[in-house]
Design a protein around this motif. Structure first.
Motif, short mmCIF file in Angstrom:
data_model
loop_
_atom_site.label_atom_id
_atom_site.label_comp_id
_atom_site.label_asym_id
_atom_site.label_seq_id
_atom_site.Cartn_x
_atom_site.Cartn_y
_atom_site.Cartn_z
N LEU A 24 0.85 -1.18 0.00
CA LEU A 24 0.00 0.00 0.00
C LEU A 24 0.89 1.23 0.00
O LEU A 24 1.77 1.36 0.86
CB LEU A 24 -0.90 0.01 1.24
N PRO A 25 0.69 2.16 -0.93
CA PRO A 25 1.53 3.35 -0.98
C PRO A 25 1.35 4.21 0.26
O PRO A 25 0.22 4.35 0.77
CB PRO A 25 1.06 4.08 -2.23
N PRO A 26 2.44 4.79 0.78
CA PRO A 26 2.32 5.65 1.96
C PRO A 26 1.72 7.00 1.60
O PRO A 26 1.76 7.43 0.44
CB PRO A 26 3.77 5.82 2.42
N GLN A 27 1.15 7.66 2.58
CA GLN A 27 0.62 9.00 2.37
C GLN A 27 1.76 10.01 2.29
O GLN A 27 2.72 9.92 3.05
CB GLN A 27 -0.29 9.40 3.53
N PRO A 28 1.65 11.01 1.42
CA PRO A 28 2.63 12.10 1.42
C PRO A 28 2.62 12.83 2.76
O PRO A 28 1.60 12.88 3.45
CB PRO A 28 2.15 13.01 0.28
N ALA A 29 3.77 13.43 3.09
CA ALA A 29 3.90 14.12 4.38
C ALA A 29 2.88 15.24 4.53
O ALA A 29 2.31 15.45 5.61
CB ALA A 29 5.32 14.66 4.53
N ALA A 30 2.64 15.99 3.45
CA ALA A 30 1.69 17.10 3.52
C ALA A 30 0.29 16.60 3.85
O ALA A 30 -0.46 17.25 4.61
CB ALA A 30 1.69 17.89 2.22
N LEU A 31 -0.08 15.45 3.31
CA LEU A 31 -1.41 14.90 3.57
C LEU A 31 -1.52 14.47 5.03
O LEU A 31 -2.55 14.69 5.68
CB LEU A 31 -1.69 13.73 2.63
#
Length: 286
Positions: A24-31
Protein backbone atom coordinates in the motif's frame (compact mmCIF):
# COMPACT_ATOMS: atom_id res chain seq x y z
CA UNK A 1 -16.71 -15.59 -1.66
CA UNK A 2 -14.08 -18.26 -1.05
CA UNK A 3 -10.54 -17.34 -1.95
CA UNK A 4 -7.30 -19.34 -2.00
CA UNK A 5 -3.65 -18.54 -2.53
CA UNK A 6 -3.07 -14.81 -2.21
CA UNK A 7 -6.12 -14.25 -0.05
CA UNK A 8 -6.69 -10.72 1.25
CA UNK A 9 -9.41 -10.34 3.86
CA UNK A 10 -11.03 -7.10 4.89
CA UNK A 11 -9.39 -7.46 8.32
CA UNK A 12 -5.82 -7.58 6.97
CA UNK A 13 -3.44 -4.78 7.94
CA UNK A 14 -0.68 -3.35 5.68
CA UNK A 15 1.92 -5.58 7.37
CA UNK A 16 -0.06 -8.69 6.41
CA UNK A 17 -0.37 -7.44 2.83
CA UNK A 18 3.42 -7.08 2.61
CA UNK A 19 3.75 -10.79 3.37
CA UNK A 20 1.57 -11.45 0.34
CA UNK A 21 3.64 -9.16 -1.88
CA UNK A 22 1.03 -6.36 -1.97
CA UNK A 23 2.23 -2.90 -1.01
CA UNK A 24 0.00 0.00 0.00
CA UNK A 25 1.53 3.35 -0.98
CA UNK A 26 2.32 5.65 1.96
CA UNK A 27 0.62 9.00 2.37
CA UNK A 28 2.63 12.10 1.42
CA UNK A 29 3.90 14.12 4.38
CA UNK A 30 1.69 17.10 3.52
CA UNK A 31 -1.41 14.90 3.57
CA UNK A 32 -0.49 13.47 6.96
CA UNK A 33 0.00 17.02 8.29
CA UNK A 34 -3.44 18.06 6.94
CA UNK A 35 -5.03 15.09 8.68
CA UNK A 36 -3.40 16.07 11.98
CA UNK A 37 -4.72 19.63 11.59
CA UNK A 38 -8.20 18.31 10.82
CA UNK A 39 -8.15 16.47 14.16
CA UNK A 40 -7.28 19.59 16.17
CA UNK A 41 -9.88 21.94 17.64
CA UNK A 42 -10.22 25.20 15.70
CA UNK A 43 -7.13 24.82 13.49
CA UNK A 44 -5.59 27.98 12.09
CA UNK A 45 -6.26 28.35 8.38
CA UNK A 46 -2.80 29.89 8.05
CA UNK A 47 -1.30 26.58 9.22
CA UNK A 48 -3.41 24.71 6.66
CA UNK A 49 -2.22 27.02 3.90
CA UNK A 50 1.42 26.57 4.91
CA UNK A 51 1.11 22.78 4.77
CA UNK A 52 -0.43 22.93 1.29
CA UNK A 53 2.15 25.43 0.05
CA UNK A 54 4.93 23.05 1.13
CA UNK A 55 3.83 20.56 -1.57
CA UNK A 56 3.96 22.10 -5.06
CA UNK A 57 1.97 19.34 -6.75
CA UNK A 58 -0.76 19.47 -4.11
CA UNK A 59 -0.92 23.26 -4.36
CA UNK A 60 -1.32 23.10 -8.14
CA UNK A 61 -3.96 20.40 -7.90
CA UNK A 62 -6.06 22.29 -5.35
CA UNK A 63 -5.80 25.49 -7.40
CA UNK A 64 -7.08 23.55 -10.42
CA UNK A 65 -9.94 22.01 -8.43
CA UNK A 66 -10.95 25.30 -6.78
CA UNK A 67 -11.11 27.02 -10.18
CA UNK A 68 -12.98 24.19 -11.93
CA UNK A 69 -16.71 24.38 -12.76
CA UNK A 70 -17.33 21.93 -9.90
CA UNK A 71 -16.57 24.77 -7.47
CA UNK A 72 -17.32 27.72 -9.72
CA UNK A 73 -17.26 31.13 -8.08
CA UNK A 74 -17.53 34.62 -9.67
CA UNK A 75 -13.98 35.40 -8.50
CA UNK A 76 -11.57 32.43 -8.72
CA UNK A 77 -9.13 32.15 -5.77
CA UNK A 78 -5.75 33.78 -6.36
CA UNK A 79 -3.81 32.53 -3.31
CA UNK A 80 -3.56 29.34 -1.26
CA UNK A 81 -5.28 31.16 1.62
CA UNK A 82 -8.22 31.94 -0.66
CA UNK A 83 -8.37 28.32 -1.84
CA UNK A 84 -8.60 27.10 1.76
CA UNK A 85 -11.23 29.70 2.64
CA UNK A 86 -13.27 28.78 -0.42
CA UNK A 87 -13.12 25.02 0.17
CA UNK A 88 -12.95 24.80 3.97
CA UNK A 89 -10.76 22.26 5.78
CA UNK A 90 -12.97 19.12 5.42
CA UNK A 91 -13.34 19.62 1.66
CA UNK A 92 -9.67 20.61 1.30
CA UNK A 93 -8.63 17.38 3.05
CA UNK A 94 -10.95 15.22 0.94
CA UNK A 95 -9.71 16.75 -2.31
CA UNK A 96 -6.09 16.51 -1.15
CA UNK A 97 -6.56 12.78 -0.52
CA UNK A 98 -8.09 12.36 -3.98
CA UNK A 99 -5.24 14.28 -5.64
CA UNK A 100 -2.43 12.56 -3.72
CA UNK A 101 -3.56 9.02 -4.47
CA UNK A 102 -2.97 9.59 -8.20
CA UNK A 103 0.73 10.32 -7.84
CA UNK A 104 1.30 7.55 -5.30
CA UNK A 105 0.70 4.72 -7.79
CA UNK A 106 3.52 3.41 -10.02
CA UNK A 107 2.85 1.21 -13.02
CA UNK A 108 2.19 1.08 -16.76
CA UNK A 109 1.97 4.79 -17.69
CA UNK A 110 -0.39 4.24 -20.64
CA UNK A 111 -2.83 2.12 -18.66
CA UNK A 112 -2.60 4.42 -15.62
CA UNK A 113 -3.42 7.45 -17.76
CA UNK A 114 -6.62 5.73 -18.90
CA UNK A 115 -7.29 4.53 -15.38
CA UNK A 116 -7.11 7.98 -13.78
CA UNK A 117 -9.08 9.59 -16.59
CA UNK A 118 -11.82 7.05 -15.94
CA UNK A 119 -11.64 7.42 -12.15
CA UNK A 120 -11.75 11.22 -12.41
CA UNK A 121 -14.79 11.14 -14.69
CA UNK A 122 -16.61 8.76 -12.33
CA UNK A 123 -15.61 10.93 -9.34
CA UNK A 124 -17.02 14.01 -11.07
CA UNK A 125 -20.26 12.18 -11.88
CA UNK A 126 -20.49 10.94 -8.28
CA UNK A 127 -20.06 14.47 -6.94
CA UNK A 128 -22.72 15.83 -9.29
CA UNK A 129 -25.10 13.03 -8.28
CA UNK A 130 -24.57 13.81 -4.58
CA UNK A 131 -25.08 17.54 -5.20
CA UNK A 132 -28.29 17.02 -7.19
CA UNK A 133 -29.79 14.15 -5.23
CA UNK A 134 -33.31 15.08 -4.07
CA UNK A 135 -34.29 14.74 -0.45
CA UNK A 136 -32.16 14.75 2.70
CA UNK A 137 -28.45 14.58 1.90
CA UNK A 138 -26.23 12.30 3.97
CA UNK A 139 -23.32 12.33 1.50
CA UNK A 140 -21.51 15.56 0.69
CA UNK A 141 -20.24 16.21 -2.81
CA UNK A 142 -16.56 16.06 -1.87
CA UNK A 143 -17.10 12.73 -0.08
CA UNK A 144 -18.67 11.31 -3.24
CA UNK A 145 -15.76 12.67 -5.30
CA UNK A 146 -13.28 11.07 -2.90
CA UNK A 147 -15.05 7.72 -3.13
CA UNK A 148 -15.03 7.96 -6.92
CA UNK A 149 -11.28 8.57 -7.01
CA UNK A 150 -10.60 5.65 -4.64
CA UNK A 151 -13.23 3.16 -5.80
CA UNK A 152 -10.92 1.30 -8.19
CA UNK A 153 -7.57 2.20 -6.61
CA UNK A 154 -6.91 -1.47 -5.89
CA UNK A 155 -6.33 -1.93 -9.64
CA UNK A 156 -2.90 -0.19 -9.77
CA UNK A 157 -1.84 -2.15 -6.66
CA UNK A 158 -2.72 -5.42 -8.41
CA UNK A 159 -0.96 -4.17 -11.54
CA UNK A 160 2.20 -3.64 -9.50
CA UNK A 161 1.98 -7.02 -7.75
CA UNK A 162 1.16 -9.12 -10.84
CA UNK A 163 3.16 -8.27 -14.01
CA UNK A 164 0.60 -10.13 -16.12
CA UNK A 165 -2.41 -8.34 -14.61
CA UNK A 166 -3.10 -5.98 -17.52
CA UNK A 167 -2.71 -8.68 -20.15
CA UNK A 168 -4.63 -11.33 -18.20
CA UNK A 169 -7.60 -9.09 -17.44
CA UNK A 170 -7.67 -7.64 -20.94
CA UNK A 171 -7.44 -3.99 -19.86
CA UNK A 172 -4.13 -3.37 -21.63
CA UNK A 173 -5.36 -3.52 -25.19
CA UNK A 174 -9.06 -2.63 -25.22
CA UNK A 175 -10.50 0.82 -24.60
CA UNK A 176 -13.96 -0.64 -24.02
CA UNK A 177 -12.94 -3.14 -21.35
CA UNK A 178 -12.09 -2.80 -17.69
CA UNK A 179 -11.21 -5.36 -15.03
CA UNK A 180 -13.99 -6.89 -12.96
CA UNK A 181 -13.75 -8.54 -9.57
CA UNK A 182 -14.88 -11.95 -10.85
CA UNK A 183 -11.92 -12.13 -13.25
CA UNK A 184 -9.55 -10.90 -10.53
CA UNK A 185 -10.79 -13.45 -7.99
CA UNK A 186 -10.45 -16.26 -10.53
CA UNK A 187 -6.95 -15.29 -11.68
CA UNK A 188 -5.36 -13.74 -8.59
CA UNK A 189 -7.49 -14.86 -5.63
CA UNK A 190 -8.02 -11.24 -4.58
CA UNK A 191 -9.90 -8.26 -5.99
CA UNK A 192 -9.53 -4.51 -6.29
CA UNK A 193 -12.58 -3.72 -4.14
CA UNK A 194 -11.16 -5.32 -0.99
CA UNK A 195 -7.64 -4.00 -1.63
CA UNK A 196 -9.05 -0.53 -2.33
CA UNK A 197 -10.90 -0.70 0.99
CA UNK A 198 -7.65 -1.52 2.79
CA UNK A 199 -5.89 1.41 1.10
CA UNK A 200 -8.76 3.76 1.94
CA UNK A 201 -8.59 2.69 5.57
CA UNK A 202 -4.78 2.93 5.57
CA UNK A 203 -5.10 6.53 4.29
CA UNK A 204 -7.67 7.28 7.02
CA UNK A 205 -10.61 8.05 4.79
CA UNK A 206 -13.97 8.31 6.57
CA UNK A 207 -15.11 4.79 7.43
CA UNK A 208 -18.30 4.94 5.36
CA UNK A 209 -16.26 6.06 2.32
CA UNK A 210 -13.84 3.14 2.79
CA UNK A 211 -16.81 0.76 3.15
CA UNK A 212 -18.37 2.13 -0.05
CA UNK A 213 -15.09 1.40 -1.88
CA UNK A 214 -15.31 -2.16 -0.57
CA UNK A 215 -18.95 -2.72 -1.59
CA UNK A 216 -19.22 -0.71 -4.83
CA UNK A 217 -19.66 -3.88 -6.93
CA UNK A 218 -22.04 -5.52 -4.49
CA UNK A 219 -25.80 -5.99 -4.54
CA UNK A 220 -28.03 -6.76 -1.60
CA UNK A 221 -28.41 -5.02 1.73
CA UNK A 222 -25.70 -2.80 3.18
CA UNK A 223 -26.43 -2.08 6.86
CA UNK A 224 -25.12 1.51 7.12
CA UNK A 225 -27.46 4.01 5.44
CA UNK A 226 -24.70 6.50 4.51
CA UNK A 227 -22.60 3.67 3.09
CA UNK A 228 -25.59 2.29 1.19
CA UNK A 229 -26.36 5.71 -0.29
CA UNK A 230 -22.72 6.27 -1.29
CA UNK A 231 -22.58 2.83 -2.90
CA UNK A 232 -25.71 3.79 -4.85
CA UNK A 233 -24.07 7.06 -5.91
CA UNK A 234 -20.96 5.20 -7.10
CA UNK A 235 -22.98 2.59 -8.95
CA UNK A 236 -25.06 5.23 -10.73
CA UNK A 237 -21.88 7.17 -11.60
CA UNK A 238 -20.30 4.00 -13.01
CA UNK A 239 -23.48 3.27 -14.99
CA UNK A 240 -23.67 6.77 -16.45
CA UNK A 241 -19.98 6.64 -17.37
CA UNK A 242 -20.48 3.28 -19.11
CA UNK A 243 -23.45 4.69 -21.04
CA UNK A 244 -21.49 7.80 -22.06
CA UNK A 245 -18.52 5.72 -23.25
CA UNK A 246 -20.57 2.96 -24.87
CA UNK A 247 -19.16 0.31 -22.52
CA UNK A 248 -20.66 -3.05 -21.64
CA UNK A 249 -21.26 -3.39 -17.91
CA UNK A 250 -20.70 -6.69 -16.06
CA UNK A 251 -23.92 -8.66 -15.99
CA UNK A 252 -26.21 -8.00 -13.05
CA UNK A 253 -24.23 -5.09 -11.58
CA UNK A 254 -26.74 -2.36 -12.45
CA UNK A 255 -30.01 -3.07 -10.63
CA UNK A 256 -32.38 -0.12 -10.86
CA UNK A 257 -34.69 -1.36 -8.10
CA UNK A 258 -31.78 -1.70 -5.68
CA UNK A 259 -30.40 1.67 -6.80
CA UNK A 260 -33.72 3.45 -6.15
CA UNK A 261 -33.80 1.97 -2.65
CA UNK A 262 -30.23 3.05 -1.91
CA UNK A 263 -30.73 6.58 -3.21
CA UNK A 264 -34.19 6.79 -1.60
CA UNK A 265 -35.82 8.18 -4.75
CA UNK A 266 -38.42 6.98 -7.26
CA UNK A 267 -38.01 6.15 -10.95
CA UNK A 268 -39.16 9.59 -12.12
CA UNK A 269 -36.71 11.31 -9.77
CA UNK A 270 -33.93 9.01 -11.02
CA UNK A 271 -34.66 9.97 -14.63
CA UNK A 272 -34.57 13.68 -13.78
CA UNK A 273 -31.40 13.21 -11.71
CA UNK A 274 -29.59 11.49 -14.58
CA UNK A 275 -30.62 14.24 -16.99
CA UNK A 276 -29.38 16.99 -14.65
CA UNK A 277 -26.11 15.23 -13.89
CA UNK A 278 -25.23 14.49 -17.52
CA UNK A 279 -26.03 18.06 -18.56
CA UNK A 280 -23.65 19.40 -15.88
CA UNK A 281 -21.05 16.74 -16.66
CA UNK A 282 -20.96 17.75 -20.32
CA UNK A 283 -20.21 21.32 -19.24
CA UNK A 284 -17.16 20.03 -17.33
CA UNK A 285 -15.85 18.35 -20.49
CA UNK A 286 -15.55 21.67 -22.37
Amino acid sequence: MTQVGLTVSAEDEPEALLARGLQLPPQPAALQALQMLALTENPEMRDVSEVIASDAALTAGLYRMARSPLFARPSPPQTVDQVVLLLGLPRTLALAQALCVQRSMPGNARVLARFWARSTAIAQLAMLIANNLPGAHRVRGEQAFLAGMFHDCGVPILMQRFPAYCRSTGIEGYMNKWADIRTEDRLFSSDHAVIGFLLARHWRLPDFVAQAVRFHHEGGCIPSRPTSMLVGILQLAMHLYACEMGLTEPGGEYDEASLLERLEINAHELSELCEQVLEQFHVLEH
